[in-house]
Design a protein around this motif. Structure first.
Motif, PDB file in Angstrom:
ATOM      1  N   ARG A 228       5.080   7.756  10.380  1.00 12.89           N
ATOM      2  CA  ARG A 228       5.936   6.871   9.716  1.00 12.89           C
ATOM      3  C   ARG A 228       5.701   5.439  10.088  1.00 12.89           C
ATOM      4  O   ARG A 228       5.635   5.394  11.479  1.00 12.89           O
ATOM      5  CB  ARG A 228       7.314   7.676   9.920  1.00 12.89           C
ATOM      6  N   VAL A 229       5.892   4.457   9.269  1.00 11.04           N
ATOM      7  CA  VAL A 229       5.730   3.192   9.510  1.00 11.04           C
ATOM      8  C   VAL A 229       6.885   2.393   8.884  1.00 11.04           C
ATOM      9  O   VAL A 229       7.506   2.751   7.713  1.00 11.04           O
ATOM     10  CB  VAL A 229       4.461   2.657   8.632  1.00 11.04           C
ATOM     11  N   PHE A 230       7.223   1.546   9.669  1.00 12.57           N
ATOM     12  CA  PHE A 230       8.449   0.631   9.055  1.00 12.57           C
ATOM     13  C   PHE A 230       7.825  -0.252   8.069  1.00 12.57           C
ATOM     14  O   PHE A 230       7.052  -1.128   8.287  1.00 12.57           O
ATOM     15  CB  PHE A 230       9.019  -0.039  10.143  1.00 12.57           C
ATOM     16  N   VAL A 231       8.477  -0.119   6.976  1.00  8.70           N
ATOM     17  CA  VAL A 231       8.250  -1.324   5.488  1.00  8.70           C
ATOM     18  C   VAL A 231       9.183  -1.648   5.306  1.00  8.70           C
ATOM     19  O   VAL A 231      10.406  -0.917   4.920  1.00  8.70           O
ATOM     20  CB  VAL A 231       7.123  -0.228   4.739  1.00  8.70           C
ATOM     21  N   PRO A 232       9.582  -2.771   5.064  1.00  9.44           N
ATOM     22  CA  PRO A 232      10.872  -3.674   4.796  1.00  9.44           C
ATOM     23  C   PRO A 232      11.145  -3.202   3.149  1.00  9.44           C
ATOM     24  O   PRO A 232      10.114  -3.147   2.431  1.00  9.44           O
ATOM     25  CB  PRO A 232      10.803  -5.201   4.786  1.00  9.44           C
ATOM     26  N   ALA A 233      12.263  -2.420   2.776  1.00 10.68           N
ATOM     27  CA  ALA A 233      12.544  -2.140   1.442  1.00 10.68           C
ATOM     28  C   ALA A 233      11.887  -3.035   0.333  1.00 10.68           C
ATOM     29  O   ALA A 233      11.538  -3.048  -0.813  1.00 10.68           O
ATOM     30  CB  ALA A 233      13.949  -1.670   1.503  1.00 10.68           C
ATOM     31  N   ARG A 234      12.492  -4.346   0.789  1.00  8.71           N
ATOM     32  CA  ARG A 234      12.185  -5.292  -0.224  1.00  8.71           C
ATOM     33  C   ARG A 234      10.467  -5.936  -0.678  1.00  8.71           C
ATOM     34  O   ARG A 234      10.334  -6.563  -1.310  1.00  8.71           O
ATOM     35  CB  ARG A 234      12.676  -6.859   0.323  1.00  8.71           C
ATOM     36  N   CYS A 235       9.785  -5.159   0.275  1.00  5.52           N
ATOM     37  CA  CYS A 235       8.324  -5.320   0.198  1.00  5.52           C
ATOM     38  C   CYS A 235       7.846  -4.486  -0.795  1.00  5.52           C
ATOM     39  O   CYS A 235       6.634  -4.629  -1.364  1.00  5.52           O
ATOM     40  CB  CYS A 235       7.535  -5.004   1.334  1.00  5.52           C
ATOM     41  N   GLY A 236       8.441  -3.282  -1.511  1.00  7.24           N
ATOM     42  CA  GLY A 236       8.153  -3.090  -2.607  1.00  7.24           C
ATOM     43  C   GLY A 236       7.128  -1.714  -2.639  1.00  7.24           C
ATOM     44  O   GLY A 236       6.066  -1.968  -3.571  1.00  7.24           O
TER      45      GLY A 236
END
Length: 296
Positions: A228-236
């Motif tokens: 699992r990797v943190f990916v900001p939701a706004r990055c789509g």
């Protein structure tokens, strides 16, 4: 404004720093307030010289000054990030510079959250909170030295504002990220975790390298690396849409996405750079699925 006794206390401590004792462990410190006499406001000097480590202070009384002095090149551009354990209590954490204090963490406040500051701003001043019962008080936090520049650094939210996230990396940054990031591979985004976590399940068909065991090999179930990797939701990031080059950094045991272009675009870039002799390192961009990291 500092209380008069606290200002006098800090001034006295700063005056005798030259004779302070070094910690026996260059990365972490563990101590106990039970060694202090009840009527004294003792201050312990601690010197830590690693890029990451921890502090654990049992039954805190008095104060601890933590000096972070890594054995590296001049630390310009480095930040210190601290993350208190969820059970941490009994102290307030300040940033101290020439006797001035700025509060970073209040007692029992923001436990588990990360706070960062520039390494050149000063030392950590950990002050115990006066109380009648210290039997269950433990102050504990982890620290890391984090570069504020480099591939994917803009995505780490504790160093940069949210507006800086999702900016694409340059070609040079992408090529360097493959070599220097804490992890690098190719694969697909999966489903995101529920709630504000913003961690996306990532499946890698190839892992070039990783700093720690963030990605786990599941050879018995489809021969893939997963994590699992943190990916900001706004990055789509869209589930299963395309294969991506996935690079990033690991902070406090958690993976954060860095440069992540589509893999087809990266492969073209890599081939052009290889033909021009401009690659900072070499990787196996094609072929079967390796059971081990694939770096030449």
């Amino acid at each position: 404004m500092l209380l008069p006794w606290l200002a006098h206390w800090i001034t006295a401590v700063l005056a005798c720093r030259a004779v302070a004792q070094y910690s026996s462990d260059q990365c972490s410190w563990r101590g106990s307030g039970l060694s202090h006499e009840a009527h004294r406001r003792d201050v312990e000097q601690v010197y830590l010289r690693c890029s990451e480590g921890s502090l654990e202070w049992l039954y805190p009384t008095g104060a601890v000054i933590v000096n972070l002095r890594p054995n590296t090149e001049p630390p310009s551009g480095l930040h210190v990030c601290i993350k208190p354990h969820v059970y941490s209590q009994g102290s307030r954490v300040y940033l101290e510079n020439s006797g001035d204090l700025r509060l970073l963490l209040a007692d029992r406040d923001h436990r588990g959250e990360v706070r960062c500051f520039s390494l050149g701003e000063g030392a950590l001043f950990v002050e115990s909170v006066p109380q009648t019962d210290i039997s269950r008080r433990i102050t504990a936090f982890q620290y890391e030295l984090v570069p504020s520049q480099g591939p994917g650094a803009h995505l780490y939210p504790y160093l940069h504002p949210a507006s800086a996230a999702c900016e694409p990396c340059s070609d040079e940054e992408v090529l360097m990220a493959v070599c220097t990031s804490d992890f690098a591979g190719s694969g697909f985004f999966g489903g995101a975790a529920a709630g504000p976590d913003e961690r996306s399940l990532v499946t890698l068909s190839r892992l070039f390298h990783q700093k720690s065991g963030i990605f786990v090999w599941s050879g018995a179930r489809g021969r893939r690396w997963t994590g699992r990797v943190f990916v900001p939701a706004r990055c789509g990031a869209r589930r299963g849409a395309d294969e991506y080059l996935l690079t990033g950094s690991v902070h406090f045991g958690e993976a954060w996405l860095g440069c992540a272009p589509r893999y087809s675009d990266f492969h073209k870039l890599y081939v052009r750079a290889k033909e021009a002799g401009a690659n900072p390192c070499h990787i196996k961009t094609r072929g079967g699925i390796p059971a081990q990291p694939a770096v030449e």
